[in-house]
Design a protein around this motif. Structure first.
Motif, PDB file in Angstrom:
ATOM      1  N   ALA A 162     -42.210 -44.726 -25.806  1.00 28.28           N
ATOM      2  CA  ALA A 162     -41.451 -44.664 -24.666  1.00 28.28           C
ATOM      3  C   ALA A 162     -42.021 -44.737 -23.507  1.00 28.28           C
ATOM      4  O   ALA A 162     -41.663 -44.817 -22.873  1.00 28.28           O
ATOM      5  CB  ALA A 162     -40.282 -44.123 -25.491  1.00 28.28           C
ATOM      6  N   THR A 163     -42.671 -43.186 -23.002  1.00 28.04           N
ATOM      7  CA  THR A 163     -43.102 -43.095 -22.152  1.00 28.04           C
ATOM      8  C   THR A 163     -43.825 -44.136 -21.232  1.00 28.04           C
ATOM      9  O   THR A 163     -43.267 -43.850 -20.050  1.00 28.04           O
ATOM     10  CB  THR A 163     -43.558 -41.054 -22.020  1.00 28.04           C
ATOM     11  N   ALA A 164     -44.922 -44.167 -22.740  1.00 26.18           N
ATOM     12  CA  ALA A 164     -45.802 -45.409 -22.165  1.00 26.18           C
ATOM     13  C   ALA A 164     -45.363 -46.758 -21.945  1.00 26.18           C
ATOM     14  O   ALA A 164     -45.815 -47.292 -21.230  1.00 26.18           O
ATOM     15  CB  ALA A 164     -46.340 -45.460 -23.240  1.00 26.18           C
ATOM     16  N   HIS A 165     -44.086 -47.173 -22.613  1.00 23.31           N
ATOM     17  CA  HIS A 165     -43.986 -48.433 -22.008  1.00 23.31           C
ATOM     18  C   HIS A 165     -43.351 -48.310 -20.635  1.00 23.31           C
ATOM     19  O   HIS A 165     -42.961 -49.123 -20.104  1.00 23.31           O
ATOM     20  CB  HIS A 165     -42.786 -48.671 -23.487  1.00 23.31           C
ATOM     21  N   TYR A 166     -42.081 -46.891 -19.996  1.00 22.42           N
ATOM     22  CA  TYR A 166     -41.153 -47.260 -18.930  1.00 22.42           C
ATOM     23  C   TYR A 166     -42.384 -46.797 -18.170  1.00 22.42           C
ATOM     24  O   TYR A 166     -42.034 -47.802 -16.959  1.00 22.42           O
ATOM     25  CB  TYR A 166     -40.776 -46.165 -19.377  1.00 22.42           C
ATOM     26  N   ASN A 167     -43.207 -46.234 -18.286  1.00 25.57           N
ATOM     27  CA  ASN A 167     -44.239 -45.902 -16.799  1.00 25.57           C
ATOM     28  C   ASN A 167     -45.291 -47.471 -17.233  1.00 25.57           C
ATOM     29  O   ASN A 167     -45.535 -47.806 -16.094  1.00 25.57           O
ATOM     30  CB  ASN A 167     -45.880 -44.518 -17.298  1.00 25.57           C
ATOM     31  N   LEU A 168     -46.074 -48.373 -18.164  1.00 25.24           N
ATOM     32  CA  LEU A 168     -46.066 -49.567 -18.011  1.00 25.24           C
ATOM     33  C   LEU A 168     -45.828 -50.362 -17.329  1.00 25.24           C
ATOM     34  O   LEU A 168     -45.993 -51.109 -16.502  1.00 25.24           O
ATOM     35  CB  LEU A 168     -46.493 -50.162 -19.252  1.00 25.24           C
ATOM     36  N   GLY A 169     -43.801 -49.918 -17.714  1.00 26.87           N
ATOM     37  CA  GLY A 169     -42.828 -51.473 -17.278  1.00 26.87           C
ATOM     38  C   GLY A 169     -43.125 -50.817 -15.704  1.00 26.87           C
ATOM     39  O   GLY A 169     -42.546 -51.658 -14.493  1.00 26.87           O
ATOM     40  N   LEU A 170     -42.764 -49.348 -15.453  1.00 27.36           N
ATOM     41  CA  LEU A 170     -42.783 -49.808 -13.148  1.00 27.36           C
ATOM     42  C   LEU A 170     -44.341 -49.766 -12.924  1.00 27.36           C
ATOM     43  O   LEU A 170     -43.507 -50.524 -12.053  1.00 27.36           O
ATOM     44  CB  LEU A 170     -43.539 -48.172 -13.486  1.00 27.36           C
ATOM     45  N   LEU A 171     -44.964 -50.221 -13.622  1.00 26.66           N
ATOM     46  CA  LEU A 171     -46.673 -50.569 -12.758  1.00 26.66           C
ATOM     47  C   LEU A 171     -46.463 -51.860 -12.841  1.00 26.66           C
ATOM     48  O   LEU A 171     -47.157 -52.071 -11.555  1.00 26.66           O
ATOM     49  CB  LEU A 171     -47.384 -50.148 -13.490  1.00 26.66           C
ATOM     50  N   TYR A 172     -46.161 -52.356 -13.862  1.00 23.67           N
ATOM     51  CA  TYR A 172     -46.357 -54.269 -13.682  1.00 23.67           C
ATOM     52  C   TYR A 172     -45.018 -54.192 -12.647  1.00 23.67           C
ATOM     53  O   TYR A 172     -45.234 -55.295 -12.377  1.00 23.67           O
ATOM     54  CB  TYR A 172     -46.235 -54.549 -15.218  1.00 23.67           C
ATOM     55  N   PHE A 173     -44.102 -53.871 -12.673  1.00 24.60           N
ATOM     56  CA  PHE A 173     -42.606 -54.166 -11.296  1.00 24.60           C
ATOM     57  C   PHE A 173     -43.309 -54.117 -10.567  1.00 24.60           C
ATOM     58  O   PHE A 173     -43.430 -55.075  -9.581  1.00 24.60           O
ATOM     59  CB  PHE A 173     -42.003 -53.144 -11.696  1.00 24.60           C
ATOM     60  N   ASP A 174     -43.898 -52.724  -9.823  1.00 24.27           N
ATOM     61  CA  ASP A 174     -45.172 -52.760  -8.554  1.00 24.27           C
ATOM     62  C   ASP A 174     -46.383 -53.532  -8.424  1.00 24.27           C
ATOM     63  O   ASP A 174     -46.254 -54.223  -7.240  1.00 24.27           O
ATOM     64  CB  ASP A 174     -45.585 -51.322  -8.768  1.00 24.27           C
ATOM     65  N   LYS A 175     -46.106 -54.450  -9.295  1.00 21.12           N
ATOM     66  CA  LYS A 175     -47.652 -55.732  -9.350  1.00 21.12           C
ATOM     67  C   LYS A 175     -46.792 -56.621  -9.547  1.00 21.12           C
ATOM     68  O   LYS A 175     -47.772 -58.447  -9.266  1.00 21.12           O
ATOM     69  CB  LYS A 175     -48.559 -56.148 -10.465  1.00 21.12           C
ATOM     70  N   ALA A 176     -45.080 -57.008  -9.211  1.00 18.18           N
ATOM     71  CA  ALA A 176     -44.254 -58.207  -8.552  1.00 18.18           C
ATOM     72  C   ALA A 176     -44.953 -58.801 -10.562  1.00 18.18           C
ATOM     73  O   ALA A 176     -44.862 -59.991 -10.561  1.00 18.18           O
ATOM     74  CB  ALA A 176     -44.595 -58.961  -7.977  1.00 18.18           C
ATOM     75  N   ASN A 177     -44.924 -58.389 -11.535  1.00 17.81           N
ATOM     76  CA  ASN A 177     -45.224 -59.167 -12.773  1.00 17.81           C
ATOM     77  C   ASN A 177     -44.047 -59.011 -13.543  1.00 17.81           C
ATOM     78  O   ASN A 177     -43.953 -57.893 -14.407  1.00 17.81           O
ATOM     79  CB  ASN A 177     -46.664 -58.174 -13.351  1.00 17.81           C
ATOM     80  N   ARG A 204     -31.755 -55.075  -8.829  1.00 17.88           N
ATOM     81  CA  ARG A 204     -32.106 -55.117  -7.879  1.00 17.88           C
ATOM     82  C   ARG A 204     -32.587 -56.313  -7.359  1.00 17.88           C
ATOM     83  O   ARG A 204     -32.653 -57.181  -6.453  1.00 17.88           O
ATOM     84  CB  ARG A 204     -32.163 -54.160  -7.046  1.00 17.88           C
ATOM     85  N   ALA A 205     -34.177 -56.105  -8.181  1.00 17.09           N
ATOM     86  CA  ALA A 205     -34.891 -57.561  -7.488  1.00 17.09           C
ATOM     87  C   ALA A 205     -34.382 -59.029  -8.552  1.00 17.09           C
ATOM     88  O   ALA A 205     -34.744 -59.800  -8.395  1.00 17.09           O
ATOM     89  CB  ALA A 205     -36.328 -57.297  -8.338  1.00 17.09           C
ATOM     90  N   GLY A 206     -33.312 -58.637  -9.325  1.00 15.99           N
ATOM     91  CA  GLY A 206     -32.919 -59.855  -9.999  1.00 15.99           C
ATOM     92  C   GLY A 206     -33.314 -59.951 -11.038  1.00 15.99           C
ATOM     93  O   GLY A 206     -33.319 -61.849 -11.130  1.00 15.99           O
ATOM     94  N   LYS A 207     -34.253 -59.544 -11.541  1.00 19.67           N
ATOM     95  CA  LYS A 207     -35.371 -60.197 -13.064  1.00 19.67           C
ATOM     96  C   LYS A 207     -35.298 -59.539 -14.269  1.00 19.67           C
ATOM     97  O   LYS A 207     -35.124 -59.506 -15.085  1.00 19.67           O
ATOM     98  CB  LYS A 207     -36.372 -59.592 -12.288  1.00 19.67           C
ATOM     99  N   TRP A 208     -33.591 -58.890 -13.688  1.00 24.34           N
ATOM    100  CA  TRP A 208     -33.268 -58.045 -15.260  1.00 24.34           C
ATOM    101  C   TRP A 208     -32.590 -59.291 -15.714  1.00 24.34           C
ATOM    102  O   TRP A 208     -31.844 -59.318 -15.360  1.00 24.34           O
ATOM    103  CB  TRP A 208     -32.402 -56.726 -15.315  1.00 24.34           C
ATOM    104  N   LYS A 209     -33.235 -59.416 -17.116  1.00 21.42           N
ATOM    105  CA  LYS A 209     -32.406 -60.473 -18.139  1.00 21.42           C
ATOM    106  C   LYS A 209     -31.425 -60.334 -19.451  1.00 21.42           C
ATOM    107  O   LYS A 209     -31.032 -61.047 -20.268  1.00 21.42           O
ATOM    108  CB  LYS A 209     -33.441 -61.191 -18.986  1.00 21.42           C
ATOM    109  N   LYS A 210     -30.848 -59.145 -19.110  1.00 21.87           N
ATOM    110  CA  LYS A 210     -30.099 -58.577 -20.179  1.00 21.87           C
ATOM    111  C   LYS A 210     -28.578 -58.182 -19.795  1.00 21.87           C
ATOM    112  O   LYS A 210     -28.724 -58.177 -18.299  1.00 21.87           O
ATOM    113  CB  LYS A 210     -30.134 -58.000 -20.791  1.00 21.87           C
TER     114      LYS A 210
END
Length: 210
Positions: A162-177, A204-210
């Motif tokens: 779970a931690t790896a998924h979370y940190n990946l999500g943060l990194l991809y968010f910063d790259k606007a992916n 906040r970015a309007g990208k959450w789909k749930k």
């Protein structure tokens, strides 16, 4: 002729890989030597008596929390990681120490900080947690692309990290992916990851789909 060229190229790749491996060994040291261990942290339950010996003398709560002078703390972390190359908590503490001191070469360490991760990879290449810790460290020192590479390996090795998924999500968010950020956010929260930060960023970015 083409077959001969392919064979020659394949042999060249093997030779270069072996050379790189040998060079890394010379820089970061052999795993086995005249010291206690090495032991596999993934088997710590079965090897509890050996783990207790090292932790009692070299990985106290003060060492884990980086209390004390740097050479002493670093020396204890170094000993711990020679005996248990993939000791998760010791690697996490070492990463925190390197970030705090803004250095990879620290007094008390036999090798630089990167070497201890290299040694852990060589010891147990299938340890997802080590990849996750290293990815987090790389992210915090501004090496986002390298961090993503390590964290992607971590989730391939263990999809419920779970931690790896979370940190990946943060990194991809910063790259606007945002698609990948959403995917890893959903994966992390499905595994009950407790921090809401990634979800809040996506909302906040309007990208959450749930």
């Amino acid at each position: 002729m083409k077959l001969l060229c392919h064979i020659s190229f394949f042999l060249l790749i093997i030779a270069l890989s072996f050379q790189a491996y040998s060079q890394q060994n010379s820089i970061c040291g052999e795993l086995k030597g005249p010291h206690f261990g090495p032991f596999d942290y993934l088997e710590r339950v079965q090897l509890r008596d050996k783990l207790e010996i090292v932790e009692a003398y070299h990985f106290s709560q003060d060492v884990e929390k980086l209390k004390g002078n740097v050479p002493s703390v670093a020396a204890d972390l170094s000993y711990t990681l020679h005996a248990w190359p993939n000791h998760h908590r010791a690697l996490a503490s070492l990463a925190k120490l390197a970030i705090r001191e803004k250095a990879v070469n620290l007094p008390g360490l036999k090798y630089n900080v990167e070497c201890y991760f290299d040694r852990a990879f060589r010891w147990r290449s299938n340890d997802s947690i080590v990849r996750s810790i290293y990815g987090s460290y790389l992210s915090k020192v501004g090496r986002a692309n390298n961090a993503i590479e390590q964290l992607e390996i971590a989730v391939r090795l263990k999809s419920d990290n779970a931690t790896a998924h979370y940190n990946l999500g943060l990194l991809y968010f910063d790259k606007a992916n945002y698609d990948k950020a959403q995917f890893h956010a959903e994966s992390a929260y499905a595994l009950d990851f407790p921090l809401p930060g990634l979800r809040n960023k996506l909302i906040r970015a309007g990208k959450w789909k749930k």
